[in-house]
Scaffold this active site. Structure first.
Site, mmCIF file in Angstrom:
data_model
loop_
_atom_site.group_PDB
_atom_site.id
_atom_site.type_symbol
_atom_site.label_atom_id
_atom_site.label_comp_id
_atom_site.label_asym_id
_atom_site.label_seq_id
_atom_site.Cartn_x
_atom_site.Cartn_y
_atom_site.Cartn_z
ATOM 1 N N ASN A 31 7.317 22.045 -2.969
ATOM 2 C CA ASN A 31 7.024 23.407 -2.520
ATOM 3 C C ASN A 31 5.762 23.382 -1.639
ATOM 4 O O ASN A 31 4.702 22.932 -2.077
ATOM 5 C CB ASN A 31 6.814 24.296 -3.758
ATOM 6 C CG ASN A 31 6.527 25.737 -3.403
ATOM 7 O OD1 ASN A 31 5.731 26.009 -2.509
ATOM 8 N ND2 ASN A 31 7.152 26.660 -4.099
ATOM 9 N N HIS A 61 1.527 26.404 -0.445
ATOM 10 C CA HIS A 61 0.070 26.475 -0.436
ATOM 11 C C HIS A 61 -0.577 25.712 0.720
ATOM 12 O O HIS A 61 -1.783 25.834 0.935
ATOM 13 C CB HIS A 61 -0.480 26.112 -1.811
ATOM 14 C CG HIS A 61 -0.013 27.133 -2.814
ATOM 15 N ND1 HIS A 61 -0.373 28.458 -2.721
ATOM 16 C CD2 HIS A 61 0.853 27.048 -3.846
ATOM 17 C CE1 HIS A 61 0.228 29.142 -3.679
ATOM 18 N NE2 HIS A 61 0.980 28.309 -4.378
ATOM 19 N N HIS A 120 8.652 29.825 -0.600
ATOM 20 C CA HIS A 120 8.829 31.194 -1.099
ATOM 21 C C HIS A 120 8.347 32.166 -0.032
ATOM 22 O O HIS A 120 7.148 32.233 0.259
ATOM 23 C CB HIS A 120 8.014 31.349 -2.394
ATOM 24 C CG HIS A 120 8.177 32.669 -3.079
ATOM 25 N ND1 HIS A 120 7.568 32.953 -4.272
ATOM 26 C CD2 HIS A 120 8.880 33.782 -2.752
ATOM 27 C CE1 HIS A 120 7.883 34.186 -4.651
ATOM 28 N NE2 HIS A 120 8.672 34.708 -3.737
ATOM 29 N N ARG A 140 7.373 35.463 0.487
ATOM 30 C CA ARG A 140 7.034 36.639 -0.329
ATOM 31 C C ARG A 140 7.051 37.888 0.526
ATOM 32 O O ARG A 140 6.821 37.840 1.735
ATOM 33 C CB ARG A 140 5.656 36.473 -0.975
ATOM 34 C CG ARG A 140 5.619 35.380 -2.027
ATOM 35 C CD ARG A 140 4.294 35.406 -2.766
ATOM 36 N NE ARG A 140 4.273 36.445 -3.757
ATOM 37 C CZ ARG A 140 4.400 36.246 -5.071
ATOM 38 N NH1 ARG A 140 4.531 35.036 -5.554
ATOM 39 N NH2 ARG A 140 4.387 37.269 -5.902
ATOM 40 N N ARG A 195 2.074 36.338 2.032
ATOM 41 C CA ARG A 195 0.711 35.826 1.782
ATOM 42 C C ARG A 195 0.598 34.342 2.114
ATOM 43 O O ARG A 195 -0.481 33.851 2.360
ATOM 44 C CB ARG A 195 0.307 36.068 0.331
ATOM 45 C CG ARG A 195 1.095 35.255 -0.665
ATOM 46 C CD ARG A 195 0.576 35.466 -2.060
ATOM 47 N NE ARG A 195 0.848 36.811 -2.555
ATOM 48 C CZ ARG A 195 0.852 37.116 -3.853
ATOM 49 N NH1 ARG A 195 0.567 36.195 -4.753
ATOM 50 N NH2 ARG A 195 1.143 38.328 -4.259
ATOM 51 N N GLU A 205 12.957 30.405 -1.861
ATOM 52 C CA GLU A 205 12.706 31.283 -3.002
ATOM 53 C C GLU A 205 12.552 32.699 -2.473
ATOM 54 O O GLU A 205 11.818 32.918 -1.495
ATOM 55 C CB GLU A 205 11.431 30.871 -3.730
ATOM 56 C CG GLU A 205 11.552 29.554 -4.446
ATOM 57 C CD GLU A 205 10.232 29.173 -5.110
ATOM 58 O OE1 GLU A 205 9.275 29.954 -5.061
ATOM 59 O OE2 GLU A 205 10.176 28.079 -5.661
ATOM 60 N N THR A 214 4.294 33.565 -9.475
ATOM 61 C CA THR A 214 5.460 34.113 -10.170
ATOM 62 C C THR A 214 5.259 33.952 -11.671
ATOM 63 O O THR A 214 5.354 32.851 -12.205
ATOM 64 C CB THR A 214 6.734 33.396 -9.686
ATOM 65 O OG1 THR A 214 6.726 33.395 -8.265
ATOM 66 C CG2 THR A 214 7.974 34.108 -10.184
ATOM 67 N N GLU A 245 16.872 27.773 -12.677
ATOM 68 C CA GLU A 245 15.625 27.013 -12.720
ATOM 69 C C GLU A 245 14.807 27.564 -13.885
ATOM 70 O O GLU A 245 14.536 28.771 -13.944
ATOM 71 C CB GLU A 245 14.858 27.140 -11.399
ATOM 72 C CG GLU A 245 13.559 26.333 -11.438
ATOM 73 C CD GLU A 245 12.897 26.184 -10.075
ATOM 74 O OE1 GLU A 245 13.610 26.131 -9.050
ATOM 75 O OE2 GLU A 245 11.655 26.108 -10.039
ATOM 76 N N HIS A 303 7.282 25.108 -12.066
ATOM 77 C CA HIS A 303 6.118 25.989 -12.114
ATOM 78 C C HIS A 303 5.007 25.372 -12.965
ATOM 79 O O HIS A 303 5.192 25.112 -14.143
ATOM 80 C CB HIS A 303 6.425 27.397 -12.644
ATOM 81 C CG HIS A 303 5.451 28.401 -12.072
ATOM 82 N ND1 HIS A 303 4.165 28.503 -12.508
ATOM 83 C CD2 HIS A 303 5.574 29.290 -11.052
ATOM 84 C CE1 HIS A 303 3.542 29.432 -11.791
ATOM 85 N NE2 HIS A 303 4.367 29.917 -10.897
HETATM 86 N N1 PXP Z 1 9.749 27.116 -8.868
HETATM 87 C C1 PXP Z 1 9.653 28.439 -8.603
HETATM 88 C C2 PXP Z 1 10.875 29.274 -8.751
HETATM 89 C C3 PXP Z 1 8.439 29.001 -8.150
HETATM 90 O O1 PXP Z 1 8.367 30.316 -7.901
HETATM 91 C C4 PXP Z 1 7.340 28.145 -7.945
HETATM 92 C C5 PXP Z 1 6.064 28.721 -7.422
HETATM 93 O O2 PXP Z 1 6.264 29.200 -6.141
HETATM 94 C C6 PXP Z 1 7.492 26.793 -8.217
HETATM 95 C C7 PXP Z 1 8.694 26.290 -8.698
HETATM 96 C C8 PXP Z 1 6.379 25.814 -7.996
HETATM 97 O O3 PXP Z 1 5.308 26.114 -8.849
HETATM 98 P P1 PXP Z 1 3.928 25.356 -8.636
HETATM 99 O O4 PXP Z 1 3.438 25.734 -7.276
HETATM 100 O O5 PXP Z 1 3.088 25.887 -9.744
HETATM 101 O O6 PXP Z 1 4.212 23.882 -8.749
#
Ligand code: PXP
Length: 263
Positions: free
Chosen positions: A15, A18, A51, A53, A57, A78, A109, A159, A202
């Site tokens: 992901n 960030h 994601h 959003r 952001r 996402e 989330t 998930e 997550h």
């Molecule tokens: N899976 C989903 C559905 C999420 O919303 C997120 C956060 O955007 C993640 C995985 C990844 O989480 P993290 O950034 O904490 O590794």
């Protein structure tokens, strides 16, 4: 399934949200999340997750367009279950869409989607995504009622939210950690028994990924924030390679806690 102790190959979705968070802090184009996605592909990611959003952001609309055009890996978009996001998904047709709950005021989330309670709202959205050839995943808490709702909604993938388990590890609450982990194990088993493909994600880190990766029914982990943060110290490719190794080691039934200095 390969028959190894920890199950078959476990995919890693990286992901990149960030990277965009850091970019947006200054409002220009650096660092570029698409460049990060290319690096992630070279470092062994099996897919890219982003994601979009409602408040934009981190990931922006043009990032999604560029990820679709420039990245060879499957994109897992996402998204909240809103008409705006549905239209964007249908326009770009990513490999997969993971439907997540979204509240503007949350930092991340915070919980899973109430697939059971939102059945009537979700059904037409899932149907349209499926009709467009998009693989639909629902981000849910490890709860049998939610798994059954996902199944009855026709989502092929769920998930499982690993946030509570990871928080318990961070807070050194061993009873909560064990209870949350047991819920993940049971949900992975129940999900697979219902015919669902089960993913998880997550809050996963080098310290929390091993036990989760060893759950044999899981097919994919999606990991972002920790990998991007760790990249400050080691570089993104190296942080992904260490995570990949930790997953493979745990999957093979080996030492789940990795030695970060092992090279
Ligand atoms: N899976 C989903 C559905 C999420 O919303 C997120 C956060 O955007 C993640 C995985 C990844 O989480 P993290 O950034 O904490 O590794």
């Amino acid at each position: 399934m390969s028959g190894t102790k920890g199950g078959g190959y476990l995919r890693l979705g990286v992901n990149i949200d960030h990277v965009a968070t850091i970019r947006n802090a200054r409002g220009n184009d650096h660092p570029d999340p698409v460049r990060a996605a290319k690096l992630a592909a070279e470092a062994g990611a099996d897919g890219i997750t982003a994601h979009l959003r409602e408040d934009r952001r981190h990931i922006r609309d043009d990032d999604i367009a560029r990820l679709m055009d420039e990245i060879g890996l499957p994109l897992n978009l996402e998204m909240a279950a809103t008409p705006e996001m549905l239209a964007i998904a249908l326009k770009h047709r990513p490999h997969a869409c993971c439907i997540v709950p979204e509240r503007r005021e949350e930092v991340t989330t915070e919980g899973g989607l109430d697939a059971a309670g939102l059945h009537n709202h979700l059904r037409p959205i899932i149907e349209q995504l499926r009709d467009a050839g998009i693989r639909v995943s629902l981000f849910i808490n490890a709860d049998k009622r939610q798994l059954e709702a996902a199944r009855s909604l026709g989502a092929p993938v769920v998930e499982l939210h690993t946030g509570s388990y990871c928080d318990a590890v961070l807070e050194r609450q061993s009873a909560k950690r064990d209870a949350e982990f047991a819920r993940l194990v049971a949900a992975a088993r129940d999900g697979a028994a219902l015919g669902l493909e089960v993913h998880a994600g997550h809050g996963l880190t080098f310290d929390t990924v091993g036990p989760v990766a060893a759950i044999p029914e899981l097919a994919e982990l999606n990991i972002g924030h920790f990998l991007i943060g760790e990249a400050i110290f080691t570089g993104l490719a190296e942080s992904i390679r260490i995570m990949r190794r930790a997953m493979d080691t745990a999957r093979a039934g080996g030492q789940a806690i990795l030695d970060r200095d092992a090279g």
